[in-house]
Design a protein around this motif. Structure first.
Motif, PDB file in Angstrom:
ATOM      1  N   THR A 103       0.849  -1.189   0.000  1.00 11.26           N
ATOM      2  CA  THR A 103       0.000   0.000   0.000  1.00 11.26           C
ATOM      3  C   THR A 103       0.883   1.236   0.000  1.00 11.26           C
ATOM      4  N   ARG A 104       0.276   2.380  -0.269  1.00  9.11           N
ATOM      5  CA  ARG A 104       1.040   3.623  -0.251  1.00  9.11           C
ATOM      6  C   ARG A 104       1.502   3.922   1.168  1.00  9.11           C
ATOM      7  N   SER A 105       2.741   4.372   1.296  1.00  8.36           N
ATOM      8  CA  SER A 105       3.264   4.626   2.634  1.00  8.36           C
ATOM      9  C   SER A 105       2.505   5.749   3.330  1.00  8.36           C
ATOM     10  N   ASP A 106       1.968   6.702   2.545  1.00  7.44           N
ATOM     11  CA  ASP A 106       1.250   7.792   3.201  1.00  7.44           C
ATOM     12  C   ASP A 106      -0.118   7.343   3.702  1.00  7.44           C
ATOM     13  N   ALA A 107      -0.501   6.096   3.352  1.00 14.90           N
ATOM     14  CA  ALA A 107      -1.779   5.576   3.836  1.00 14.90           C
ATOM     15  C   ALA A 107      -1.584   4.583   4.972  1.00 14.90           C
ATOM     16  N   ALA A 108      -0.334   4.237   5.278  1.00 16.74           N
ATOM     17  CA  ALA A 108      -0.077   3.248   6.316  1.00 16.74           C
ATOM     18  C   ALA A 108       0.819   3.862   7.388  1.00 16.74           C
ATOM     19  N   GLY A 109       0.941   3.161   8.504  1.00 15.27           N
ATOM     20  CA  GLY A 109       1.814   3.642   9.562  1.00 15.27           C
ATOM     21  C   GLY A 109       3.271   3.477   9.180  1.00 15.27           C
ATOM     22  N   ALA A 110       4.153   4.137   9.949  1.00 18.82           N
ATOM     23  CA  ALA A 110       5.584   4.093   9.649  1.00 18.82           C
ATOM     24  C   ALA A 110       6.223   2.791  10.115  1.00 18.82           C
ATOM     25  N   GLN A 111       5.436   1.949  10.803  1.00 21.40           N
ATOM     26  CA  GLN A 111       6.050   0.755  11.379  1.00 21.40           C
ATOM     27  C   GLN A 111       6.235  -0.376  10.377  1.00 21.40           C
ATOM     28  N   TYR A 112       5.703  -0.234   9.175  1.00 18.80           N
ATOM     29  CA  TYR A 112       5.750  -1.341   8.239  1.00 18.80           C
ATOM     30  C   TYR A 112       7.052  -1.367   7.445  1.00 18.80           C
ATOM     31  N   PRO A 113       7.505  -2.583   7.107  1.00 18.37           N
ATOM     32  CA  PRO A 113       8.616  -2.658   6.145  1.00 18.37           C
ATOM     33  C   PRO A 113       8.154  -2.130   4.788  1.00 18.37           C
ATOM     34  N   PHE A 114       9.087  -1.793   3.966  1.00 20.51           N
ATOM     35  CA  PHE A 114       8.697  -1.162   2.703  1.00 20.51           C
ATOM     36  C   PHE A 114       9.616  -1.604   1.561  1.00 20.51           C
ATOM     37  N   VAL A 115       9.105  -1.430   0.362  1.00 20.40           N
ATOM     38  CA  VAL A 115       9.917  -1.669  -0.832  1.00 20.40           C
ATOM     39  C   VAL A 115      10.646  -0.366  -1.117  1.00 20.40           C
ATOM     40  N   HIS A 116      11.953  -0.373  -0.933  1.00 17.25           N
ATOM     41  CA  HIS A 116      12.725   0.845  -1.125  1.00 17.25           C
ATOM     42  C   HIS A 116      12.889   1.151  -2.606  1.00 17.25           C
ATOM     43  N   ASP A 117      13.152   0.111  -3.373  1.00 17.28           N
ATOM     44  CA  ASP A 117      13.400   0.326  -4.794  1.00 17.28           C
ATOM     45  C   ASP A 117      13.366  -0.998  -5.550  1.00 17.28           C
ATOM     46  N   VAL A 118      13.161  -0.894  -6.846  1.00 20.40           N
ATOM     47  CA  VAL A 118      13.271  -2.070  -7.718  1.00 20.40           C
ATOM     48  C   VAL A 118      14.205  -1.681  -8.856  1.00 20.40           C
ATOM     49  N   HIS A 119      15.231  -2.475  -9.060  1.00 22.02           N
ATOM     50  CA  HIS A 119      16.181  -2.210 -10.150  1.00 22.02           C
ATOM     51  C   HIS A 119      16.161  -3.369 -11.121  1.00 22.02           C
ATOM     52  N   MET A 120      16.330  -3.048 -12.401  1.00 18.05           N
ATOM     53  CA  MET A 120      16.448  -4.107 -13.398  1.00 18.05           C
ATOM     54  C   MET A 120      17.400  -3.675 -14.483  1.00 18.05           C
ATOM     55  N   GLY A 121      18.033  -4.640 -15.095  1.00 20.71           N
ATOM     56  CA  GLY A 121      18.904  -4.312 -16.203  1.00 20.71           C
ATOM     57  C   GLY A 121      18.983  -5.460 -17.182  1.00 20.71           C
TER      58      GLY A 121
END
Lengths: 397, 84, 335
Positions: C215-233
């Motif tokens: 979910t969007r981080s601005d819709a959830a609490g700060a306590q959740y783990p998050f996807v920082h980034d996705v890289h591909m090449g």
């Protein structure tokens, strides 16, 4: 869903039973619908299909990895679209170019089909990776053109081609890509052929979309590709777009594996999102390219939907020219929709002769002139997927 | 095994009706609807299984609707075809 | 915007659910090496969530995806259902292979009506998404992606795109692949090659499914783990050697993670390798970030220090057999 900036479409390419390129297809749509025939490769099979005549396929020398028919169709359409956009292979390598392709059969062909397609090469020992490199159209095109951008194959059954174009718009707007080659491809495949026959969804004659006598679809094959460009790249090249992708909405019915929601549940949500993204209202839509497969249920749901939400707006199905090209359908019909916007007229619905008294809205039996600059193309897929694309001739409604 | 028993077994096994035993299906029970929970995919699967087991062909959905009403209507259809 | 991870569900050779995966990591308990070198998954637990009669047509492939999805809901405390307009993205490397490759001449004779409609329906590439959508009542956008080993990072990237453009506020995203003869043969030939050359024995082939609720981080609490980034090449060289599934600790804002990894680990002995096994890596990364003991056990600092970095992030990297590479970077929380 908020309003999103439109994305320029600078090139189109298409190959199907109706024609070997988009101008050829467009001419056929207004003059001479091709007739479906039993599949060439299956002795004794009776249900007719729309196969691409070999004369439409350019000669392509031997390739590594070898090329299956769905990839060959995709490459043919991509070459046409890139030439139409005025983009050379060298120019592509200097930009961040992505590839998004929808397909149904190209990403999962069995040993038997692969072996036949590759001219009898024994495929049983092929590793999953080799198999993937051979059949995956997005991977194949990205390698063929030497592209370093993201590439993905969408397997949303019959809405895959439309969903691919929708996702391509996101890749441009997010700044991830300068250019995206997006579309769909599918080749005739016997498992799908017998599958639709087993589902009692295949007509024994030419399909008759929205007709009282309709009794199922005809399978088809083909590919279409669109070239989408960021405004910065388009402006720097000084090219005029052929159209704009203004909105994309997609939503699931969560209802049944093979039957559409009877009231068009997901279709209505997809429409809401597509219109919101385009910043448009229903009154802005000049015409609608229906999915119109010729199955009892699909056409019933769409007719109710048009009657309810688009009273009096002309609509039609082009499946009577192409057959149902599955993963390619959303892309082929996107190309037809843009061509019709340019010509300011839509073709007659081939196969439609007897209006169904049980349906509230009917397509036209004759080519119809249209006014307005915005059109909608929709696809309804296996599993209850509904996707809607909105195209405009102008950058804003 | 009678033809009707065989049909009940096909319905339960080939449609994987985990919640129904073959003997619970009455000869005249409507197969489609809430009781057994069969739907349009089961209908086309039954068409396929009837062709596989008995060689009888149901050509389209409207023909299927009248034939697949109950075990009795299916049995009558198969017997008529086998006599012909 | 960061995409928060509200819940995770996993089904694999180690068992079902987050706790089973954590226990496997903690105990370093690789499942018994079976005669067929594959770690296959059981889905009996699904009967707890869904009446068996509604699952009667669902094959093993879709059952794994459905169970992982349902476990993700449970993990997120969303047993009562997902928010309206939730989206669904299903990544698969092989598709419903057992079906598609098994649909062979015996099933498709040269006569009309010779194919089981149920078998055919289950062979369609978006069958798993269709079953998940129907049974979990997901009525938002649904997408099925088939890009072999890059399917999972592409699915995560698309989920983040959807959240960012406001297409949906919640996405159920994950991967699934099932064991098949093709995977088995590939595993055998790889094993023979490695043994012949004296290389290390590769992890067995596996199967399974991992799903996540984003979910969007601005819709959830700060306590959740998050996807920082996705890289591909894309592969820079066609002969670039594959990098197996790798979890890497790094505490750098730099995205060029290969040069900044301080420690790395390959956990595929727990769930086996398969095209979408990067989903399992993401679930394992969440377990490591949740429990510092697991983190320091699996990813010890190269300088021997025991302190956990202040803001640990784990990159899940794979450079596949085709040369393309992808990495999903997971952060512990937004605090």
């Amino acid at each position: 869903m908020n309003r999103q900036p439109p994305v320029a479409i600078s090139g189109l390419g298409c190959i199907c039973a109706a024609g070997g390129n988009l101008p050829g297809c467009t001419e056929a749509l207004f003059t001479r619908p091709p007739a479906p025939a039993p599949p060439r490769a299956l002795l004794g099979a009776q249900h007719p299909v729309f196969e691409v005549p070999d004369r439409f396929l350019p000669t392509i020398g031997s390739q590594h990895p070898p090329m299956v028919r769905a990839v060959r169709l995709a490459l043919t359409a991509a070459n046409e679209a890139l030439a139409d956009a005025g983009l050379t292979a060298a120019a592509l390598r200097q930009k961040r170019v992505g590839v998004v392709i929808g397909t149904n059969v190209a990403s999962g062909v069995s040993n038997r089909a692969l072996q036949r397609e590759l001219g009898g090469i024994d495929c049983s020992g092929m590793s999953p990776a080799e198999r993937f490199l051979t059949v995956n159209p997005a991977q194949w095109l990205a390698r063929h053109f030497g592209l370093s951008g993201p590439h993905v194959t969408i397997v949303n059954a019959c809405s895959a081609g439309g969903d691919a174009i929708g996702l391509a718009g996101t890749w441009i707007r997010s700044g991830r890509c300068d250019v995206v080659i997006a579309g769909g491809t599918d080749a005739f495949y016997e498992v799908t052929y017998y599958g639709f026959i087993a589902l009692l969804n295949s007509d024994t004659e030419a399909c008759k979309p929205f007709d009282a006598r309709r009794n199922g679809l005809n399978l088809g094959e083909g590919a279409a590709m669109l070239v989408l460009e960021s405004e910065a790249v388009r402006a720097s090249r000084g090219v005029k777009p052929r159209a704009f992708l203004s909105g994309y909405g997609t939503a699931a019915d969560a209802y049944h594996l093979t039957a559409p929601h009877p009231e068009g549940g997901g279709l209505r949500v997809a429409l809401r999102d597509a219109l919101a993204a385009a910043g448009a209202s229903r009154a802005d839509i000049a015409f609608i390219n229906a999915h119109g497969t010729g199955t009892r249920e699909n056409d019933r749901v769409e007719s109710l939907f048009f009657h309810d939400l688009f009273p009096g707006v002309p609509f039609g199905s082009t499946k009577g020219f192409t057959g149902h090209t599955l993963g390619a359908a959303g892309a082929i019909e996107a190309a037809f929709t843009i061509a019709a916007l340019e010509l300011r007229k839509i073709p007659a619905t081939a196969g439609f002769e007897v209006p169904d008294p049980e349906l509230p809205a009917h397509p036209s039996r004759m080519p119809t002139a249209i006014s307005g600059t915005m059109a909608l193309s929709q696809t309804l897929a296996f599993g209850g997927n509904n996707s809607i694309l909105i195209f405009s001739a102008e950058p804003s409604a | 095994m009678t033809l009707k028993d065989q049909l009940k077994q096909i319905i339960v096994e080939d449609l994987n009706l985990v919640h129904v035993l073959p003997e619970e299906i009455g000869d005249d029970d409507p197969l489609f609807g809430d009781r057994f929970g069969l739907d349009s995919i089961d209908a086309v699967e039954l068409v396929f299984q009837l062709k596989k087991h008995f060689g009888v062909v149901i050509k389209n959905q409207s023909e299927g609707r009248s034939i697949l009403q109950s075990v009795n209507t299916i049995a009558a259809f198969i017997e008529k075809r086998q006599e012909a | 915007m960061k995409a928060c991870i509200l819940g995770a569900g996993v089904v694999g050779g180690f068992g079902c659910g987050r706790a089973a995966l954590e226990a496997a990591i903690r105990n370093r308990s690789a499942p018994e090496a079976p005669a067929v070198p594959a770690l296959t998954a059981q889905t009996d637990l699904l009967d707890r969530f869904v009446p068996p009669r509604t699952l009667r047509r669902v094959d093993h492939y879709a059952r794994m995806a459905l169970l992982a999805s349902r476990l993700a809901l449970e993990d997120a405390g969303m047993d009562d259902g997902l928010p309206e307009n939730t989206g669904l993205i299903v990544a698969t490397g092989m598709g419903p292979t057992a079906n598609t490759l098994d649909l062979q001449p015996a099933d498709v004779a040269a006569a009309d009506l010779a194919l089981s409609p149920i078998l055919f329906s289950n062979s369609v590439q978006n069958a798993a998404a269709a079953y998940i959508s129907m049974l979990l009542k997901i009525r938002g956008p649904c997408l099925s992606i088939n890009q072999y080993e890059m399917s999972v990072p592409l699915a995560f990237q698309t989920a983040i795109d959807w959240l960012e453009e406001g297409r949906t506020s919640t996405v159920l995203v994950g991967g699934v692949d099932c064991f098949s003869k093709a995977l088995h043969d590939a595993s055998l030939s790889r094993r023979e090659t490695k043994n012949g050359s004296g290389g290390r024995t590769p992890a067995p082939v596996g199967e399974g499914s991992a799903f996540f609720i984003l979910t969007r981080s601005d819709a959830a609490g700060a306590q959740y783990p998050f996807v920082h980034d996705v890289h591909m090449g894309a592969a820079m060289r066609p002969d670039a050697p594959p990098v197996p599934n790798t979890l890497m600790l790094h505490n750098s804002r730099k995205t060029d993670l290969l040069d900044h990894a301080s420690a790395h680990v390959d956990l595929t002995h727990l769930y086996g390798t398969f095209p979408t096994s990067m989903g399992m890596d993401v679930a394992a990364a969440l377990a490591l970030l949740r429990t510092e003991q697991l983190l320091s056990m699996c990813l010890p600092r190269s300088d021997g220090g025991s302190a956990i970095p202040e803001n640990p992030r784990i990159g899940c990297l794979k450079q596949g057999e085709t040369g393309d590479w992808g990495m999903i970077v997971i952060g512990r929380d937004g605090r």
